[in-house]
Scaffold this motif. Structure first.
Motif, short mmCIF file in Angstrom:
data_model
loop_
_atom_site.label_atom_id
_atom_site.label_comp_id
_atom_site.label_asym_id
_atom_site.label_seq_id
_atom_site.Cartn_x
_atom_site.Cartn_y
_atom_site.Cartn_z
N ASP A 282 0.82 -1.22 0.00
CA ASP A 282 0.00 0.00 0.00
C ASP A 282 0.85 1.25 0.00
O ASP A 282 0.49 2.27 -0.58
CB ASP A 282 -0.95 -0.01 1.22
N ASP A 283 1.99 1.19 0.69
CA ASP A 283 2.80 2.39 0.88
C ASP A 283 4.23 1.94 1.20
O ASP A 283 4.49 1.36 2.25
CB ASP A 283 2.20 3.18 2.05
N LYS B 241 4.86 5.55 -4.68
CA LYS B 241 4.25 5.04 -3.44
C LYS B 241 4.44 3.54 -3.28
O LYS B 241 4.52 3.04 -2.15
CB LYS B 241 2.77 5.40 -3.42
N ASN B 242 4.45 2.82 -4.40
CA ASN B 242 4.67 1.37 -4.28
C ASN B 242 6.01 0.96 -4.92
O ASN B 242 6.17 -0.14 -5.41
CB ASN B 242 3.51 0.58 -4.90
N GLY C 85 -0.14 -4.66 4.90
CA GLY C 85 -0.62 -3.74 3.86
C GLY C 85 -0.35 -4.24 2.45
O GLY C 85 -0.29 -3.44 1.51
N THR D 50 -0.97 -5.59 -1.18
CA THR D 50 -2.10 -5.21 -2.05
C THR D 50 -2.56 -6.33 -2.98
O THR D 50 -3.72 -6.36 -3.37
CB THR D 50 -1.76 -3.98 -2.90
#
Ligand SMILES: Cc1ncc(COP(=O)(O)O)c(C=O)c1O
Length: 399
Positions: free
Chosen positions: A330-331, A366-367, A396, A398
């Motif tokens: 996610d981050d 971000k990823n 987190g 994805t």
């Protein structure tokens, strides 16, 4: 209490080093941390450099000339000629690492408010030095899907304003490993000519080009010789980051004179570093070949390994020793911190540089993470295994 400067507040934290406190905590708990975050080669410095330091025969360790020792610059002239870069000693100013070369180039060429166009993701310290000099960085995203090729001329032209003063490229590129083609370099040359811009060209990784495609220096481009300010460093090519030696190479007389004012203000580049760097220019070819072959192998090993982890993707970098990889998270900032704070596998974890720090456009990277392949293959194998386990466990995730 007096307040600190706004400039200091707006300086970005280094994405490469900002997680160091978390890594230190992990190490204090006894966890082994694989450093994939930093471009600090583990290969031995050439013996000729070590010998030069061991046998220094001087009575005084004095200041050297502000522009650097002449005999060192004379040898650099021959070194650049091997890459078909024709310069004289007057065109070379020795700096305290490539870092100071970037900073002094900005200070000498850009006024506060002047704009500088940089393809992103980009080496994060460019942003820090731009803020220090008051210049405004305008970034153009390049994308992992297109292997981080140069953005189109139209995208550059959209950003050009009366305040645009320069384009900055890093070739081969840190963090993407991209190597600009002749066509792309010609496009950059045409833009530089058309809008009369400076071209800052950071070429500290020129020895590390892996695909057989040619390395094209900004100095190979015809008709913009006076616009080019080349940034160089011995840190990576001789595995001697700690000696702090770099250079600015330019044929532009006004830039040279202006850069020299900063050089004189800081008095002198490191004397001991220059002694080692000068000796390094006699490094035998077989050392350079061994180093090169080692990176070729590590690159293949890392990229194959990354692309085998479910949900991960990395293009094949053409040069330098980094890759920007996409992770199923996610981050990446959170994930990289989590790896150090909350995760270990058989007493080991990994430290990576979160991608967001290499972009200025909010939300990009971000990823993504930047991974340096400066560890030996055994350690790379362990680091890849730990990364795969971390991705399995990360809350987190994805996909
Ligand atoms: C692209 C690039 N430019 C410049 C530098 C600065 O290098 P140094 O100050 O060690 O010479 C680095 C270091 O990582 C780099 O990756």
């Amino acid at each position: 209490m007096p307040s600190i400067s706004q400039r200091g507040v707006s300086m970005p934290a280094s994405p490469i080093r900002k997680l160091v406190p978390l890594a230190n905590k992990a190490k204090a708990k006894g966890t082994k941390v694989y450093h994939l975050n930093i471009g600090q080669p583990d290969l031995p410095t050439p013996e000729v450099a070590m010998d030069a330091i061991r046998h220094i025969d001087r009575k005084v360790l004095e200041y050297s000339p502000s522009e650097g020792i002449l005999s060192f610059r004379q040898k650099l002239v021959k070194y650049y000629a091997k890459f078909n870069i024709q310069v004289t000693t007057d065109d070379i100013i020795v700096t305290t690492g490539g870092s100071e070369a970037v900073f002094f180039s900005f200070m000498a060429c850009l006024d506060p408010g002047d704009e500088l166009i940089v393809p992103e993701p980009a080496y994060a310290n460019y942003m820090a030095f731009a803020i220090s000099s008051g210049a405004v960085i305008k970034t153009i995203p390049s994308s992992i899907e297109e292997g981080f090729a140069l953005p189109s001329v139209e995208q550059f032209e959209k950003l050009i304003t009366p305040r645009t003063k320069a384009i900055l490229i890093c070739n081969p590129n840190n963090p993407t490993g991209y190597l600009y083609t002749q066509k792309e370099m010609d496009q950059i040359r045409d833009l530089v000519k058309k809008y009369d811009l400076f071209l800052f060209s950071d070429e500290v990784y020129r020895e590390f080009c892996y695909t057989g495609a040619p390395y094209i220096s900004a100095f190979h481009l015809k008709g913009i010789e006076n616009n080019v300010v080349l940034v160089d460093s011995v840190s990576k090519r001789y595995s001697e980051c700690g000696i702090r030696i770099g250079a600015i190479i330019t044929k532009n007389q006004m830039v040279k004179e202006n850069v020299m004012k900063w050089c004189q203000a800081r008095l002198s580049p490191p004397l001991l570093g220059q002694i080692a760097a000068e000796a390094s220019l006699d490094t035998p070819d077989d050392y350079m070949l061994d180093v090169y072959n080692e990176y070729v192998e590590r690159r293949k090993f890392l990229i194959d390994g990354l692309n085998r982890i479910p949900g991960c993707y990395s293009p094949i970098p053409m040069g330098a020793f980094y890759t920007m990889a996409k992770l199923p998270v996610d981050d990446a900032d959170k994930f990289c911190a989590w790896c150090l704070e909350k995760f270990e596998y058989e007493g080991q974890t990994v430290m990576m540089a979160p991608g967001s720090g290499f972009y200025t456009t909010p939300g990009l990277g971000k990823n993504e993470v930047r991974i340096a392949y400066v560890l030996n293959k055994e350690d790379l194998a362990k680091a890849l295994m730990v990364l795969a386990k971390a991705l399995e466990a990360y809350p987190g995730r994805t996909v």
